[in-house]
Design a protein around this motif. Sequence first.
Motif, PDB file in Angstrom:
ATOM      1  N   GLN A  55      39.379  44.938  46.190  1.00  0.00           N
ATOM      2  CA  GLN A  55      38.282  45.396  45.330  1.00  0.00           C
ATOM      3  C   GLN A  55      38.035  46.881  45.609  1.00  0.00           C
ATOM      4  O   GLN A  55      37.148  47.235  46.387  1.00  0.00           O
ATOM      5  CB  GLN A  55      37.017  44.582  45.607  1.00  0.00           C
ATOM      6  N   ILE A 111      38.554  44.114  40.453  1.00  0.00           N
ATOM      7  CA  ILE A 111      39.067  43.230  41.509  1.00  0.00           C
ATOM      8  C   ILE A 111      40.499  42.824  41.170  1.00  0.00           C
ATOM      9  O   ILE A 111      40.823  42.573  40.010  1.00  0.00           O
ATOM     10  CB  ILE A 111      38.192  41.953  41.591  1.00  0.00           C
ATOM     11  N   LYS A 141      43.170  39.802  42.324  1.00  0.00           N
ATOM     12  CA  LYS A 141      43.317  38.585  43.122  1.00  0.00           C
ATOM     13  C   LYS A 141      44.728  38.048  42.976  1.00  0.00           C
ATOM     14  O   LYS A 141      45.311  38.083  41.878  1.00  0.00           O
ATOM     15  CB  LYS A 141      42.321  37.525  42.647  1.00  0.00           C
ATOM     16  N   TYR A 147      46.053  38.337  39.036  1.00  0.00           N
ATOM     17  CA  TYR A 147      45.302  38.855  37.890  1.00  0.00           C
ATOM     18  C   TYR A 147      44.332  39.945  38.326  1.00  0.00           C
ATOM     19  O   TYR A 147      43.959  40.031  39.490  1.00  0.00           O
ATOM     20  CB  TYR A 147      44.524  37.734  37.186  1.00  0.00           C
ATOM     21  N   LEU A 189      40.558  41.590  37.500  1.00  0.00           N
ATOM     22  CA  LEU A 189      39.262  41.159  36.970  1.00  0.00           C
ATOM     23  C   LEU A 189      38.345  42.370  36.912  1.00  0.00           C
ATOM     24  O   LEU A 189      38.063  42.989  37.933  1.00  0.00           O
ATOM     25  CB  LEU A 189      38.656  40.084  37.882  1.00  0.00           C
ATOM     26  N   ARG A 203      46.570  32.869  35.986  1.00  0.00           N
ATOM     27  CA  ARG A 203      45.370  32.276  36.586  1.00  0.00           C
ATOM     28  C   ARG A 203      45.485  30.765  36.552  1.00  0.00           C
ATOM     29  O   ARG A 203      45.522  30.165  35.488  1.00  0.00           O
ATOM     30  CB  ARG A 203      44.115  32.690  35.802  1.00  0.00           C
ATOM     31  N   LYS A 247      32.299  31.962  28.056  1.00  0.00           N
ATOM     32  CA  LYS A 247      33.609  32.483  28.446  1.00  0.00           C
ATOM     33  C   LYS A 247      34.657  32.075  27.418  1.00  0.00           C
ATOM     34  O   LYS A 247      34.710  30.921  26.996  1.00  0.00           O
ATOM     35  CB  LYS A 247      33.970  31.901  29.815  1.00  0.00           C
ATOM     36  N   ILE A 252      35.132  39.501  48.774  1.00  0.00           N
ATOM     37  CA  ILE A 252      35.285  39.674  47.333  1.00  0.00           C
ATOM     38  C   ILE A 252      34.741  38.433  46.652  1.00  0.00           C
ATOM     39  O   ILE A 252      35.169  37.316  46.956  1.00  0.00           O
ATOM     40  CB  ILE A 252      36.763  39.897  46.974  1.00  0.00           C
ATOM     41  N   PRO A 253      33.771  38.620  45.750  1.00  0.00           N
ATOM     42  CA  PRO A 253      33.161  37.434  45.141  1.00  0.00           C
ATOM     43  C   PRO A 253      34.168  36.632  44.322  1.00  0.00           C
ATOM     44  O   PRO A 253      35.094  37.212  43.728  1.00  0.00           O
ATOM     45  CB  PRO A 253      32.078  38.017  44.229  1.00  0.00           C
ATOM     46  N   SER A 254      33.996  35.335  44.316  1.00  0.00           N
ATOM     47  CA  SER A 254      34.861  34.513  43.469  1.00  0.00           C
ATOM     48  C   SER A 254      34.422  34.710  42.027  1.00  0.00           C
ATOM     49  O   SER A 254      33.314  35.160  41.760  1.00  0.00           O
ATOM     50  CB  SER A 254      34.758  33.047  43.867  1.00  0.00           C
ATOM     51  N   CYS A 255      35.295  34.368  41.102  1.00  0.00           N
ATOM     52  CA  CYS A 255      34.956  34.695  39.716  1.00  0.00           C
ATOM     53  C   CYS A 255      35.068  33.467  38.839  1.00  0.00           C
ATOM     54  O   CYS A 255      35.481  32.442  39.286  1.00  0.00           O
ATOM     55  CB  CYS A 255      35.909  35.733  39.200  1.00  0.00           C
TER      56      CYS A 255
END
Lengths: 468, 111
Positions: free
Chosen positions: A102, A108, A110, A152, A154, A171, A218, B108-111
């Motif tokens: 991050q 971010i 991941k 991915y 974010l 994802r 979403k 790191i926050p989860s999303c």
Amino acid sequence: MKKILLSLAVIGGLASSTFADDIADLKAEIDALNKKVAKLENQQKRTKKSLAKVRAHDAFDNIKFDIDFRTAYDYISYKTATKTYTNDALFSNRLWLGMGYQPTKDMIFKGQLAFNKAFGADTNGRGQGYDGFDWVINETLTDDTLKVREAYWLWTPTVGGFGTTLSVGRRPATNGYLINLRDDDKAKSPQGHIINMEFDGLSASIKLDKYVSGSYLKLCLGRGLTNARTRFDAQGLDYATDTSADKLDNMDLVGVLAKIYDDGQYSAMATYYRGFNVPGIDSTLTTPALRTFGNMDGAALSAQIQGIGDMINDFLDDTILFASVAWSQTIPNANQPMLGSINKESGYSYWIGAQVPNLTGGKFGLEYNHGSKYWRPFTYGEDTMIGSKMATRGNAYEAYWTQPIIKKDGKSLFSMQIRYTYLDYDYTGSNGFFGDNGTPLTMAEAVANGLDPVESAQDLRVYFRYRY
Amino acid sequence: MTTVKKVAFAAILGFGLIATTASADADKGKRIYQKKLKNVCGFSGAVFAAKHTQDEWAEAKENGELGKVMTEACPAGADFFESAKFKKKFSTHLYDFVHDFASDSGNIPSC
């Protein structure tokens, strides 16, 4: 006598004068020490501030890795109309090597590399058939190569006062809402009742919690299959669309997820999706093969209560109850019978469960779900060795006990689980694709057609899991 | 029911369904924040936790001033932070949560 008294007075006077000098010296020393302490305190404060700055900088300046390694033993058993098939020695290892970066507050990355393999060398071509399909490649037992399960970016900008996200990459739509409880994972956004598989695609969301607590909307777009030709194509048409009759179309999935409400205790979630050009086995071909069959709709509404009452006691605080209902419908192409029917066929499913804490700091759970004749979710990647329990056309029962063994900072570092799953099928084809092998037949019909269908299946699992 | 099913269910029930014990839990802290404080404070748990560094939260806890420091971070939650339930029950879970997502945690926050 007078002389003695006089001497004592002189000595006393002298001592008093020396004592006063000592006190003055001591006071000066204490003042100096105080100044030193104050200086040191200031230095320490500055060092702490600098250290905090370094830590804050460092925290956003490197990729962070996490490890999730699980060793499991499964006893599995299938009962068909004529026979029982078992494996009482199925051991497996699963590794998830996660990473996150991050660099700024709203961007971010991941990633996750994974392997999932049975103990021992394989002589049955594991990972070469449908178990090696891209949707489930990291969820089934294959080999010891590391594969990309997740990659991915974010982006989380605030737009017009609303928190938003945009994410593109690979994802896994696994470990979703409610199914995460038995899997002992944090819930990801898909609803485990209807979606549980890997996909490549994008998602975009907007937070609406300024209107309704915890709510967001979403949009998810996934590509399940691509019909792009290969590199070094024989006709020189590298990566061009392959429109040959024997090739599958691109398969895409569009879904809208809504977190309707979430206040930390009560939550509800809904999803609607459509899968375009879903594949299935065409048994009418000389050599049965995958073909495109049509579209598939699905929807679910799930609700969860995390904690009963308003913090009455620890048992009620940590008790979880949930219920979920779901629906699916086929939309077959002309002359392409989906799930064995040329008509639109609807299926439904319901699912209830509870999880309660126990004396040993663990969790105990019970779940039950039922699926109807034409029920068909996208849960091929569910973590159940005997096939997705959520896809069961019949009844599925499950009990589990998850126990943290070593905890650090309130988190489970090393844990174990004992889980028992029993699937009692009313119809065949529960875990098939969307073509002929998804056709629902009663057990009697299947036997009458010369088949030996699986009537029930069970899996007793014990695992040990390390996470950090 | 077959023997395997009976034994499996009985074993899991026997091992699992016993009374309860509580231990500090960051996830529970997050839920407590969401339920009791998010609307009161007017910002998310992540914002609340990031008001201090891990050392600062730890120091506040060591000095018995967690409630005071949390009140400074969210003045509207003063009543909650002064309540007996906070002192007796919620503070350990909330501490685990804020420590996990402090400004310098790098989590790191989860999303």
